[in-house]
Scaffold this active site. Structure first.
Site, short mmCIF file in Angstrom:
data_model
loop_
_atom_site.label_atom_id
_atom_site.label_comp_id
_atom_site.label_asym_id
_atom_site.label_seq_id
_atom_site.Cartn_x
_atom_site.Cartn_y
_atom_site.Cartn_z
N ASP A 167 37.89 -24.67 -67.26
CA ASP A 167 37.04 -24.58 -66.68
C ASP A 167 36.54 -25.35 -65.28
O ASP A 167 37.02 -25.60 -65.08
CB ASP A 167 35.77 -25.11 -67.42
CG ASP A 167 34.93 -24.46 -68.08
OD1 ASP A 167 35.54 -23.32 -68.61
OD2 ASP A 167 34.37 -25.25 -69.55
N ASP B 157 28.53 -14.32 -75.21
CA ASP B 157 28.67 -15.39 -76.67
C ASP B 157 27.11 -15.26 -77.67
O ASP B 157 26.78 -13.93 -77.22
CB ASP B 157 27.46 -16.44 -75.32
CG ASP B 157 28.24 -17.11 -74.19
OD1 ASP B 157 29.62 -16.63 -74.56
OD2 ASP B 157 28.00 -17.10 -73.34
#
Lengths: 252, 195
Positions: free
Chosen positions: A11, A130
């Site tokens: 990330d 997701d």
């Protein structure tokens, strides 16, 4: 034989890795390029860089970072986070990204998948989903990093995305993400067996056994994880050796 | 030594340039005929779709130039496929340096495209110097070159196929040398060192 892939995910915010790491042997573990090169050298098969920068300078810092990654890293990598147009994707490709991952923008404008596939080829387009298993026993699509629920079922969206030209599916189970209790075997298997494109399982990997499980029983083509690699709970060379012993085809 | 990467609408030019940079090789990216003809080595990259790639070459008369080259030429991925005679991808007439067809993978079991790392074996030629049998390389493709007399590497996906080919001064690799870690870098280095 085509191998199962192990993919560390980094990330990124403002050009730096976000989640803490405990790589004492790296000069600067906050530098995505150095950390990525370390994983590549350890035997990672691909890398995913997810940019969560929300500032106006985002495009510039990200494209500069992508260029540095492409220069130094000798394995394929995917860049995601806020890619919402042909221009965004084109800039990343031009700077050396092998694939882009798209999520919310693709859900809101499914034609984006088609346009990207036509322009750059399906191999360039990774659709990230997701998903969350609800009380009614169904897996639903969530948007905006899991903050917004939709009424669309995960399987239906994945199927449609592949028809539109998505080349891979990056499937994150929100029920499993962060638990380190294992990957979502059922939905991974369902997608992998029904779709013509590779499925990357994400969320829940905590031990080497979980990886064997998602490859063997979840039929995943690749497995992605972040913190267990960053915090050295699982080392990639050990993981590869273990999978090899389990008769799962991996690149060693 | 002058190394040229042919510039046309291929997606992986930058990656090939960077990979060469990592092994300490300076290359120039150009579509200029004179520059290409006078190069010591020519790299012909490729990511994308065959017919639009061929059209892009033809627009600049690069198709005629590539065919006539006498120095070592390395076609990568679609670059290798375009060196063949014909591609099933949108029924494209290719350069015909190799008299082989390019076919689409057909399978109800294996996913198409093949994406990921696979072995190369039965390795031959200077291009594969010091590469171990069954080394892993990175592949992304839906079309393949069937086994033939010019194969210098074989890979199994759906069926065994030619994952690298060689004829006279022309070489082709189906995998992405520029993304195949140290194995890929070694193959690029071998190509640069071919006399």
């Amino acid at each position: 034989m085509l191998t199962k892939r192990i993919i560390p995910c980094l990330d990124i915010k403002d050009g730096r890795t976000v989640k803490g790491t405990n790589f004492v042997d790296l000069r600067d573990a906050g530098d995505p390029v150095e950390l990525g090169a370390f994983y590549a050298q350890q035997g990672a098969d691909e890398l995913v860089f997810l940019d969560i920068t929300a500032t106006v300078e985002k495009r510039k810092t990200l494209s500069e970072l992508v260029k540095r990654i492409a220069r130094q890293i000798n394995i394929p990598f995917t860049v995601g986070g806020g890619v919402s147009s042909i221009d965004d994707a084109s800039l990343l490709l031009k700077n050396g990204a092998d694939k882009v991952s798209i999520n919310t923008a693709a859900y809101k404008n499914p034609q984006l998948i088609k346009e990207l596939a036509n322009e750059f080829g399906s191999q360039f387009v990774v659709l990230a989903i997701d998903t969350k298993l609800e009380a009614d026993g169904e897996w639903y699509v969530y948007l905006n990093g899991g903050r917004i629920k939709t009424e669309t079922k995960c399987f239906d969206w994945a199927k449609k995305a592949v028809e539109l030209g998505a080349g891979e599916i990056l499937l994150t189970s929100m029920n499993h993400d962060g638990t380190k209790q294992g990957f979502a075997i059922d939905i991974t298997k369902r997608l992998s067996e029904s779709l013509a494109v590779p499925v990357i399982a994400s969320g829940g990997g905590g031990t080497m056994e979980h990886f064997a499980d998602v490859f063997r029983n979840g039929k995943a083509d690749a497995a992605l994880a972040a913190s267990i690699f960053h915090f050295k709970e699982v080392a990639i060379p050990d993981l590869k050796r273990y999978l090899h012993e389990q008769k799962i085809e991996v690149r060693i | 030594m002058k190394i040229v990467i042919i510039k046309y609408n291929a997606g992986n030019i930058q990656s090939v340039l960077y990979a060469l940079e990592r092994i300490g090789v300076h290359a120039i990216v150009t579509a200029d005929h004179e520059e290409i003809i006078t190069a010591d080595k020519v790299i012909f990259p490729g990511v994308g779709e065959a017919s639009s790639a061929m059209n892009s070459l033809k627009e600049n008369n690069l198709d005629q130039i590539i065919k006539s080259l006498k120095q070592p030429v390395l076609g990568i991925c679609v670059g290798m496929q375009l060196l063949c005679k014909y591609s099933e991808e949108n029924n494209t007439e290719c350069l015909g340096v190799f008299d082989e067809p390019v076919k689409k993978f057909e399978s109800t079991v294996d996913k198409i495209p093949q994406i990921g790392w696979n072995n190369i074996y039965d390795l031959r030629s200077a291009l594969m110097k010091d590469i171990l049998e069954n080394s892993y390389c990175y592949f992304v493709h839906s079309y393949y070159v069937p086994m033939n007399a010019h194969a210098i590497a074989t890979t199994d996906y759906v069926q065994p196929y030619a994952s690298a080919i060689h004829k006279n001064n022309f070489y082709g690799v189906q995998f992405h040398t520029e993304k195949s870690a140290v194995v890929g870098e070694r193959i690029l280095k071998n190509f640069i060192e071919i006399i």
